[in-house]
Design an enzyme around this catalytic site. Sequence first.
Site, short mmCIF file in Angstrom:
data_model
loop_
_atom_site.label_atom_id
_atom_site.label_comp_id
_atom_site.label_asym_id
_atom_site.label_seq_id
_atom_site.Cartn_x
_atom_site.Cartn_y
_atom_site.Cartn_z
N LYS A 13 28.20 23.40 138.53
CA LYS A 13 28.84 22.28 137.82
C LYS A 13 30.14 21.86 138.49
CE LYS A 13 29.13 24.46 133.85
NZ LYS A 13 28.42 25.76 133.92
N ARG A 89 29.60 23.50 124.93
CA ARG A 89 28.90 24.74 125.24
C ARG A 89 28.29 25.37 124.00
NH1 ARG A 89 31.68 26.34 130.12
NH2 ARG A 89 30.89 28.28 130.92
N ARG A 128 30.32 35.32 144.59
CA ARG A 128 31.33 34.27 144.76
C ARG A 128 32.68 34.85 145.18
NH1 ARG A 128 31.97 29.73 140.28
NH2 ARG A 128 32.10 31.47 138.81
N ARG A 161 36.76 35.89 140.87
CA ARG A 161 37.12 35.56 139.49
C ARG A 161 36.87 36.80 138.64
NH1 ARG A 161 34.56 29.88 137.53
NH2 ARG A 161 34.00 31.14 135.73
N ARG A 172 27.79 36.80 130.23
CA ARG A 172 27.87 35.33 130.22
C ARG A 172 26.48 34.72 130.14
NH1 ARG A 172 30.98 34.70 135.56
NH2 ARG A 172 31.03 32.45 135.28
P1 ADP Z 1 31.21 29.08 134.21
O1 ADP Z 1 30.43 27.85 133.91
O2 ADP Z 1 31.04 29.57 135.59
O3 ADP Z 1 31.09 30.17 133.18
P2 ADP Z 1 33.76 27.86 133.44
O4 ADP Z 1 34.87 27.79 134.39
O5 ADP Z 1 33.17 26.61 132.92
O6 ADP Z 1 32.73 28.74 134.22
O7 ADP Z 1 34.18 28.75 132.17
C1 ADP Z 1 34.75 30.03 132.29
C2 ADP Z 1 34.91 30.66 130.90
O8 ADP Z 1 35.82 29.87 130.11
C3 ADP Z 1 33.64 30.74 130.06
O9 ADP Z 1 32.88 31.89 130.33
C4 ADP Z 1 34.22 30.75 128.64
O10 ADP Z 1 34.70 32.01 128.27
C5 ADP Z 1 35.41 29.82 128.74
N1 ADP Z 1 35.04 28.43 128.39
C6 ADP Z 1 35.00 27.35 129.22
N2 ADP Z 1 34.61 26.25 128.56
C7 ADP Z 1 34.37 26.63 127.28
C8 ADP Z 1 33.92 25.96 126.10
N3 ADP Z 1 33.61 24.66 126.11
N4 ADP Z 1 33.81 26.68 124.97
C9 ADP Z 1 34.10 27.98 124.93
N5 ADP Z 1 34.53 28.68 125.99
C10 ADP Z 1 34.65 28.02 127.16
#
Ligand code: ADP
Length: 217
Positions: A13, A89, A128, A161, A172
């Site tokens: 993404k 999400r 990564r 990360r 996750r």
């Molecule tokens: P990825 O898609 O690789 O998990 P992101 O950078 O989008 O990475 O998100 C990292 C973390 O941030 C998620 O695992 C979650 O804990 C939190 N997060 C991000 N966006 C949201 C959201 N919309 N709602 C709840 N938690 C979120």
Amino acid sequence: MNLVLFGPPGSGKGTQSERLVHHYSMTHISTGDALRAAIRARSPLGIKAQEVISRGELVDDDMVTDLLESIIAPKRKDTDSFLFDGYPRTVEQVHRLDGLCETLNLVPPAVINLHVPEETILLRLTGRRICGHCGATFNAYFRPTRVAGVCDVCSGPLTKRVDDSPETTRERLRVYSSQSAPVLDTYGERGVLYTIDATAGADDVYRKITRIIEENY
Ligand code: ADP
Ligand code: ZN
């Protein structure tokens, strides 16, 4: 036009968002980036989020939605076109975004779902590596640097990360299937969902996304 880029962690993404916002002059809204910025700034939100993120869980809907509102409201006057990366999400977040679009007078978004098989995701995430100096990303399995641990671009040190460890990655993915995948049904019923195979390289995925946009919007 507003877009939601949806997909499991590691589906690409972030990479696709960067290209799309340049090409279509959209405003990129990444809740993951915003949360990581809050963590770096050690704000009260960042301190709470840090623990949750390092366990691989989701930050609660109220907290992340407040954060989202605080970043998009000031940008609204400069743009009609947002790209949402990592939000919504949960199904609850879909409803929150509906409300926000109504308040801010934004066209309801189209949703592009990046589909990647789980085996590939595990390798993408656990492999990564990110340059701690310039932010360039590499992958120990798919795109290794010339010298292990050293950035090809600036010779900075590579970092991981915190949520990319094998245990957190598995959590996750579990959270994705139980809490995030149902978002697809909601948008599917509305007829605004486009699912693409995002297994191949970034160029291929980008072409597929732009084709959908040009054909439909
Ligand atoms: P990825 O898609 O690789 O998990 P992101 O950078 O989008 O990475 O998100 C990292 C973390 O941030 C998620 O695992 C979650 O804990 C939190 N997060 C991000 N966006 C949201 C959201 N919309 N709602 C709840 N938690 C979120
Ligand atoms: Zn670098």
